[in-house]
Design a protein around this motif. Structure first.
Motif, PDB file in Angstrom:
ATOM      1  N   ALA A   2      47.811  22.497   1.946  1.00  0.00           N
ATOM      2  CA  ALA A   2      46.875  23.607   1.839  1.00  0.00           C
ATOM      3  C   ALA A   2      47.577  24.934   2.041  1.00  0.00           C
ATOM      4  N   MET A   3      47.006  25.935   1.397  1.00  0.00           N
ATOM      5  CA  MET A   3      47.445  27.288   1.661  1.00  0.00           C
ATOM      6  C   MET A   3      46.712  27.725   2.928  1.00  0.00           C
ATOM      7  N   ARG A   4      47.457  28.158   3.920  1.00  0.00           N
ATOM      8  CA  ARG A   4      46.873  28.500   5.218  1.00  0.00           C
ATOM      9  C   ARG A   4      46.589  29.994   5.321  1.00  0.00           C
ATOM     10  N   ALA A   5      45.608  30.344   6.138  1.00  0.00           N
ATOM     11  CA  ALA A   5      45.263  31.744   6.396  1.00  0.00           C
ATOM     12  C   ALA A   5      46.379  32.403   7.199  1.00  0.00           C
ATOM     13  N   ASP A  37      53.388  25.378   0.611  1.00  0.00           N
ATOM     14  CA  ASP A  37      52.243  25.729  -0.232  1.00  0.00           C
ATOM     15  C   ASP A  37      51.847  27.187  -0.053  1.00  0.00           C
ATOM     16  N   THR A  38      51.898  27.664   1.180  1.00  0.00           N
ATOM     17  CA  THR A  38      51.465  29.030   1.472  1.00  0.00           C
ATOM     18  C   THR A  38      52.452  30.070   0.963  1.00  0.00           C
ATOM     19  N   VAL A  54      50.968  28.958  14.131  1.00  0.00           N
ATOM     20  CA  VAL A  54      51.644  27.819  14.741  1.00  0.00           C
ATOM     21  C   VAL A  54      52.929  28.314  15.402  1.00  0.00           C
ATOM     22  N   SER A  55      52.999  28.210  16.703  1.00  0.00           N
ATOM     23  CA  SER A  55      54.148  28.743  17.439  1.00  0.00           C
ATOM     24  C   SER A  55      55.277  27.720  17.536  1.00  0.00           C
ATOM     25  N   LEU A  56      55.812  27.367  16.368  1.00  0.00           N
ATOM     26  CA  LEU A  56      56.965  26.467  16.277  1.00  0.00           C
ATOM     27  C   LEU A  56      58.046  27.133  15.445  1.00  0.00           C
ATOM     28  N   ARG A  57      59.300  26.788  15.716  1.00  0.00           N
ATOM     29  CA  ARG A  57      60.444  27.381  15.028  1.00  0.00           C
ATOM     30  C   ARG A  57      60.622  26.698  13.669  1.00  0.00           C
ATOM     31  N   ALA A  58      59.871  27.211  12.701  1.00  0.00           N
ATOM     32  CA  ALA A  58      59.905  26.677  11.336  1.00  0.00           C
ATOM     33  C   ALA A  58      59.589  27.802  10.367  1.00  0.00           C
ATOM     34  N   PHE A  59      60.290  27.816   9.231  1.00  0.00           N
ATOM     35  CA  PHE A  59      59.915  28.756   8.177  1.00  0.00           C
ATOM     36  C   PHE A  59      60.206  28.155   6.812  1.00  0.00           C
ATOM     37  N   SER A  60      59.522  28.707   5.817  1.00  0.00           N
ATOM     38  CA  SER A  60      59.763  28.340   4.421  1.00  0.00           C
ATOM     39  C   SER A  60      60.245  29.581   3.682  1.00  0.00           C
ATOM     40  N   TYR A  61      60.881  29.355   2.546  1.00  0.00           N
ATOM     41  CA  TYR A  61      61.344  30.475   1.729  1.00  0.00           C
ATOM     42  C   TYR A  61      61.182  30.120   0.259  1.00  0.00           C
ATOM     43  N   ASN A  62      61.057  31.170  -0.565  1.00  0.00           N
ATOM     44  CA  ASN A  62      60.875  31.030  -2.001  1.00  0.00           C
ATOM     45  C   ASN A  62      61.458  32.285  -2.639  1.00  0.00           C
TER      46      ASN A  62
END
Length: 167
Positions: A2-5, A37-38, A54-62
Motif C-alpha cells: 500500500a501507499m502509506r500516508a 510502493d509509497t 514508523v520509527s525504524l532505520r529503513a528507507f527506499s529510493y527511486n
C-alpha cells in the motif's frame, strides 16, 4: 502492499532518532513493500520509514531508474567535493531550498534477509542517500540550511496548511 500516508514537518516522529531494525520477519517485509510502493510516485526520490510514522532505520529510493531500499543504513563515504543543490522533502511539501551536499555518497546496510547491501551514487542519488539517512537521525534538510534560508523556510512552513501543529 500500500501507499502509506505521509507525516509532515512538525510531527515529532520526524525529529526522533529511529530505532535499528532488529526483527527480520514478515512485518519488516511489509514495511519495505510499503516504502517501495509509497516512493513509486512521480516526483518522489526517497522515503524514510519515519515519514510514514514508523520509527525504524529503513528507507527506499527511486532515482533515475535505480529503485531499492536499505535497512540500518550508515553513510560510509562522502566526497570532499560538495555542491548546493535544490532540495525538497515529502514531509515539507512545496518548499525547495538550495542545500549543501556531497557530490558522491555511499551507504552500507542490510536487506530483509539481513544480508549486506551497499548503495552509492553521484548527484541526485548521493543527495537522496544523505537526505534519507538524515531522516533516520531525526534531521530534516531544513536543519542543514544556512541561518537566513532556515529562518525563511521555517516561516514558510509554519504558514502552510499541512504544517502538523496547524492540524
Amino acid at each position: 502492499m500500500a501507499m502509506r500516508a505521509l507525516r509532515y514537518f512538525g510531527d515529532p516522529v520526524l525529529k526522533t532518532v529511529a530505532d535499528p531494525v532488529t526483527r527480520f520477519d514478515k512485518s519488516l517485509e511489509s514495511l519495505v513493500t510499503d516504502l517501495l510502493d509509497t516512493v513509486d510516485a512521480p516526483g518522489r526520490a526517497g522515503l524514510a520509514a519515519p515519514q510514514i510514522g514508523v520509527s525504524l532505520r529503513a528507507f527506499s529510493y527511486n532515482v533515475e531508474g535505480k529503485i531499492g531500499y536499505v535497512l540500518n543504513p550508515e553513510i560510509v563515504e562522502l566526497s570532499e567535493e560538495t555542491h548546493e543543490i535544490d532540495e525538497g522533502c515529502l514531509s515539507v511539501p512545496e518548499l525547495w531550498f538550495p542545500t549543501r551536499r556531497a557530490v558522491h555518497a555511499a551507504v552500507r546496510g542490510v536487506d530483509t534477509r539481513n544480508e549486506p547491501v551497499t548503495v552509492e551514487g553521484d548527484d541526485v542519488l548521493a543527495q537522496c542517500l544523505q537526505h534519507e539517512t538524515d531522516h533516520l537521525d531525526g534531521i530534516l534538510y531544513l536543519d542543514r540550511l544556512d541561518p537566513d534560508r532556515k529562518r525563511r523556510a521555517m516561516r514558510e512552513a509554519r504558514e502552510r496548511d499541512w504544517f502538523w501543529s496547524r492540524r
